[in-house]
Design a protein around this motif. Structure first.
Motif, short mmCIF file in Angstrom:
data_model
loop_
_atom_site.label_atom_id
_atom_site.label_comp_id
_atom_site.label_asym_id
_atom_site.label_seq_id
_atom_site.Cartn_x
_atom_site.Cartn_y
_atom_site.Cartn_z
N ASN A 128 47.57 41.09 4.77
CA ASN A 128 46.80 41.34 3.81
C ASN A 128 46.82 40.66 2.54
OD1 ASN A 128 44.55 43.28 2.93
ND2 ASN A 128 45.94 44.65 1.97
N TRP A 129 46.87 39.31 2.84
CA TRP A 129 47.21 38.38 1.59
C TRP A 129 45.55 38.43 0.73
CZ3 TRP A 129 49.52 33.62 4.28
CH2 TRP A 129 50.62 34.06 4.63
N PHE A 130 44.26 38.46 1.57
CA PHE A 130 43.34 38.15 0.80
C PHE A 130 42.46 39.82 0.44
CE2 PHE A 130 43.55 34.78 4.07
CZ PHE A 130 44.07 33.81 3.19
N GLY A 131 43.38 40.50 0.58
CA GLY A 131 42.48 41.94 0.28
C GLY A 131 41.34 42.49 1.17
N ILE A 132 41.49 41.76 2.35
CA ILE A 132 40.10 42.42 3.15
C ILE A 132 40.51 43.49 3.77
CG2 ILE A 132 38.88 41.41 5.25
CD1 ILE A 132 39.64 38.52 4.29
N SER A 133 39.49 44.28 3.87
CA SER A 133 39.62 45.94 4.64
C SER A 133 39.65 45.61 5.85
CB SER A 133 38.48 46.74 4.01
OG SER A 133 37.35 46.32 4.42
N GLY A 134 39.94 46.46 6.80
CA GLY A 134 39.96 46.49 8.44
C GLY A 134 38.50 46.15 8.64
N ASP A 135 37.53 47.21 8.38
CA ASP A 135 36.09 47.01 8.54
C ASP A 135 35.56 45.68 8.24
OD1 ASP A 135 36.37 49.65 9.34
OD2 ASP A 135 35.69 50.38 7.15
N ALA A 136 36.18 44.80 7.31
CA ALA A 136 35.81 43.54 7.14
C ALA A 136 36.34 42.34 8.06
CB ALA A 136 35.63 43.33 5.66
#
Length: 213
Positions: free
Chosen positions: A110-118
């Protein structure tokens, strides 16, 4: 004055007779191709399900330090020899392999703050961007021997299948993409065999006529 003329003549003669520094030689493919092969094998094994679906990072230990770095070294070597097209090819693939490793590690940690949905859309973005780039590379290198064109076309196919498998949630397409990876790996093995044969005093393997002359 005559003495000065003699000294000038001698200096000129020495400069003229000085040995010319030989141009650097070598074949960047001897590093670029085998490091490409090992990373492709690892990626193919991931896509065909050799490791569990949640172990996509299993290939990164090979892809980042071996393939990514190897492609970069080969690109710099080719550039130093003035082999611009070769440097471009290895440079593009260095970018692909290194960015793939960063993508996988970034999603896992989760380095980039991307949610699981994205996450799926993020992977689709990555694959679309690289598919377009490698297709462009394919079209702009049609003057290279046919073996290279075949390699690039198979890379295009692998990326297209992986893209469909990712955004379409198709395991079959992802697996097919893995087999396409093994296909272009086989072409890479052929290219490396020819390069190492030439480097050890043998004959290079035929690479086929370019699509465009």
């Amino acid at each position: 004055m005559s003495q000065l003329n003699e000294e000038y003549t001698m200096t000129t003669a020495v400069a003229t007779e000085a040995p010319t520094r030989p141009a650097p030689a070598g074949d960047p493919a001897l590093i670029g191709v085998p490091t490409f092969i090992v990373g492709a094998i690892a990626l193919g094994l991931v896509l065909t399900g050799y490791v569990p679906a949640d172990a996509v990072g299993a290939s990164i230990a090979i892809i980042l330090p071996a393939t990514g770095v190897g492609q970069l070294v080969a690109a710099l070597w080719a550039a130093s020899l003035g082999e611009n097209a070769v440097a471009a090819v290895f440079g593009v693939f260095a970018g692909f392999w290194i960015s793939y490793a960063v993508l996988v590690l970034g999603l896992i940690h989760n380095w980039f703050g991307i949610s699981g949905d994205a996450a799926v859309a993020t992977q689709g973005l990555f694959l679309i961007a690289w598919l377009v780039t490698i297709v462009l590379l394919t079209l702009t290198t049609l003057r290279l021997p046919a073996a290279f064109t075949l390699l690039f076309v198979l890379v295009d196919l692998a990326l297209a299948l992986a893209l469909y498998g990712t955004v379409g949630h198709s395991t079959a397409a992802t697996t097919a993409g893995g087999y396409a990876v093994f296909a272009f790996t086989a072409v890479g093995v052929y290219l490396f065999a020819g390069a190492i044969s030439a480097a050890t005093g043998g004959k290079p393997l035929p690479l086929g006529r370019p699509v465009l002359n």
